[in-house]
Design an enzyme around this catalytic site. Sequence first.
Site, PDB file in Angstrom:
ATOM      1  N   GLY A   1       0.704  -1.281  -0.049  1.00 40.01           N
ATOM      2  CA  GLY A   1       0.050   0.019  -0.046  1.00 40.01           C
ATOM      3  C   GLY A   1       0.696   1.314  -0.063  1.00 40.01           C
ATOM      4  O   GLY A   1       0.631   2.413  -0.515  1.00 40.01           O
ATOM      5  N   HIS A   2       2.080   1.252   0.749  1.00 40.43           N
ATOM      6  CA  HIS A   2       2.506   2.625   0.975  1.00 40.43           C
ATOM      7  C   HIS A   2       4.108   2.443   1.024  1.00 40.43           C
ATOM      8  O   HIS A   2       4.516   1.520   1.695  1.00 40.43           O
ATOM      9  CB  HIS A   2       2.289   3.147   2.181  1.00 40.43           C
ATOM     10  CG  HIS A   2       0.445   2.944   2.793  1.00 40.43           C
ATOM     11  ND1 HIS A   2      -0.242   3.825   2.074  1.00 40.43           N
ATOM     12  CD2 HIS A   2      -0.060   2.219   3.392  1.00 40.43           C
ATOM     13  CE1 HIS A   2      -1.532   3.467   2.611  1.00 40.43           C
ATOM     14  NE2 HIS A   2      -1.319   2.617   3.252  1.00 40.43           N
ATOM     15  N   LEU A   3       4.854   3.345   0.218  1.00 42.73           N
ATOM     16  CA  LEU A   3       6.423   3.712   0.691  1.00 42.73           C
ATOM     17  C   LEU A   3       6.991   2.408   0.626  1.00 42.73           C
ATOM     18  O   LEU A   3       8.094   2.215   1.153  1.00 42.73           O
ATOM     19  CB  LEU A   3       6.411   4.179   1.810  1.00 42.73           C
ATOM     20  CG  LEU A   3       5.567   5.530   1.866  1.00 42.73           C
ATOM     21  CD1 LEU A   3       5.507   5.992   3.650  1.00 42.73           C
ATOM     22  CD2 LEU A   3       6.185   6.658   1.229  1.00 42.73           C
TER      23      LEU A   3
END
Length: 272
Positions: free
Chosen positions: A182-184
């Site tokens: 989902g993120h980073l």
Amino acid sequence: MPLFTTRAIEAFPIGNILLREHHAAFTIEDLRTHPHAWLTGEDVALLKADGPTSLVDERRTPLAWFGEVPDADKAIVANKSFLIVHPWDLLRANELLVGELSESKVEGDIHPNAVIEGFIHLGPGSRILPGVFIEGNVIIGANCKIGPNCYIRGSTSIGDKCHVGNAVEIKNSILLSNTNVGHLSYVGDSILGEKVNFGAGTVTSNLRHDGKNHRTDVDGVLVDTGRRKFGCIVGDGVHTGINTSIYPGRKLWPNTSTRPGEIVQRDRVTNE
């Protein structure tokens, strides 16, 4: 191996199509195939009733043949076909399949502020959001959410109902269905099973400092993968904590997890 504890090799999806279904596409009468073989049409076309009747790999393992049993005296060595034994062989097959896409097939929605450089297969109900950059050929299944602001590089296959989110880079990898990055995060030259969730900032390493091939433990023996770039193999249901770092060639067995900030230096077989 983590991926093969929950499914047979012939039931593994390559380009979102099960290996056994790839075999079924060769509608040639009396052709028999090894269930774990990755076959190319170019190699299968070498088999003829009045010529070579068996296709073998460099170790003379039969991959496809006419007749009840392979005829070693009428065998020809494959150019691109091979036997899938280890998970990294799946990456090799996926590279061949996705890399040879010659046209796009778009059934989902691509935002006008996304950039696609290559051929893409995008399943129905999937959305590519603003700021997404896809470089090279990519296959994405149905009902996926890609972006915003992520970078996907060929040759990558993403299953159904997956999410690849903000500031995520995926390179030359396989993500099975219902998986979220989902993120980073960075996922390179890796395979993620079904229902995997990578916590924000999870990063896979895929390159040795000395540039040599990666080796990984198989039944207590270090095996040369033949790959200069090789990330991790992640089984079904794995969850990582935020800012997890995973060494190259490491394997996480199904339903294991990591703590926030953890560095995975060894294979993770259990959570104990």
